[in-house]
Design an enzyme around this catalytic site. Structure first.
Site, mmCIF file in Angstrom:
data_model
loop_
_atom_site.group_PDB
_atom_site.id
_atom_site.type_symbol
_atom_site.label_atom_id
_atom_site.label_comp_id
_atom_site.label_asym_id
_atom_site.label_seq_id
_atom_site.Cartn_x
_atom_site.Cartn_y
_atom_site.Cartn_z
ATOM 1 N N ASP A 28 0.798 -1.263 0.082
ATOM 2 C CA ASP A 28 0.354 0.488 -0.237
ATOM 3 C C ASP A 28 0.811 1.336 -0.245
ATOM 4 O OD1 ASP A 28 -2.052 -1.423 0.364
ATOM 5 O OD2 ASP A 28 -2.580 -1.784 1.927
ATOM 6 N N ALA A 41 -8.467 3.122 6.632
ATOM 7 C CA ALA A 41 -6.881 3.207 7.134
ATOM 8 C C ALA A 41 -7.439 3.327 8.182
ATOM 9 C CB ALA A 41 -6.368 4.161 6.472
ATOM 10 N N TYR A 42 -6.181 4.429 8.582
ATOM 11 C CA TYR A 42 -6.608 4.769 9.378
ATOM 12 C C TYR A 42 -7.004 6.012 10.135
ATOM 13 C CZ TYR A 42 -3.384 7.792 13.770
ATOM 14 O OH TYR A 42 -3.102 7.345 15.081
#
Length: 276
Positions: free
Chosen positions: A66, A176-177
């Site tokens: 990624d 994601a985050y």
């Protein structure tokens, strides 16, 4: 039908009967290995030219994880050409194919694909633009200190907050985050931005989903001896600033997927979404 790399490269598949859609491809990998040379041989067999400069390419073909995809997607955005990922990393959420899927690669190179246009954040710091595929983040520089900031949306004051920071993400970055910090997973076709505070001091301040046409401003304020740090797609920006403005860029990133691509299946297989 599954193709073996050696079978394809040595001519077991009649490439002369197939006309590739992409004639010039930029092949990229951090640190070339056997997989890189295998794919390059396949491109040569299909009469596809491997070019050195992105501006000469019709497609960026990325081998890696990624992080590599995020790096090259910004270049694809800059030149407005599609990008295709072959996963060689651990997760490979952004990659369309696994290295073992040779048939899928050939099909896409021959024009059998879905084009997935994704939004990208334009972050303005000190009159310089930074682009984020996943997210822009403000965070504290010391484990024992918080960061203080005011949040504005379309020039309207929303709240003042102290905490570990704040994330502004795209729908792509929502898995994601931003997801780890408690934000919602957002389908890529949803025209929104995701705002997720990180460990806020005020328990009433939670994630917000706003229109992608909005402009977000984060005004950083002094807090004891701590300082704010900034990151774009997990890459630090060494800038001293008091204000950051974020909006969606007018151009998008064009990811390619095989015809059988299913976003929800990707969540299940890559992130174990919905498993007990």
């Amino acid at each position: 039908m599954n193709y073996d790399w050696a079978y394809v490269i040595l001519g077991g598949v009649d490439m002369e009967t197939q006309v590739a859609k992409f004639k010039r491809v930029k092949l990229f990998q951090f640190g070339e290995n056997e997989a890189f040379f295998e794919v390059r041989q396949l491109l040569n067999k299909m009469a596809i030219e491997c070019v050195d400069q992105e501006e000469e390419a019709e497609l960026i073909l990325v081998l890696g994880g990624d992080g590599t995809m995020l790096h090259q997607a910004k270049i694809a955005h800059q030149y407005q050409i599609p990008i295709l990922g072959i996963n060689l990393g651990h997760l490979g959420f952004l990659a369309a194919l696994e290295h073992s899927d040779q048939e899928g690669l050939i099909d896409i190179l021959n024009g059998e694909y879905i084009e997935d246009s994704r939004p990208i954040l334009n972050c303005m710091l000190n009159k310089q633009s930074y682009f984020a595929i996943n997210e822009f983040m403000v965070c504290k520089d010391k484990a024992t200190r918080m960061v203080s900031y005011d949040l504005y949306i379309d020039d309207e004051f929303v709240y003042q907050q102290r905490g570990d920071g704040i994330i502004v993400s795209t729908s792509t970055g929502s898995s994601a985050y931003a997801r780890s910090a408690g934000g919602a997973i957002i389908h890529p076709k949803a025209a929104v931005m995701n705002i997720v505070p990180i460990c806020s001091s005020k328990m009433t301040t939670g994630p917000m989903i706003i229109s992608e046409s909005s402009t977000v401003e984060i005004r950083v304020k002094p807090w004891k001896d701590g300082k704010a740090m900034f990151a774009v797609d997990a890459q630090d920006i060494l800038e001293e600033t008091q204000s950051i403005k974020i909006h969606m860029d007018k151009n998008r990133v064009r990811f390619l997927h095989p015809l059988h691509y299913n976003y929800y299946r990707t969540l299940q297989t890559k992130l174990s979404h919905g498993e007990l």
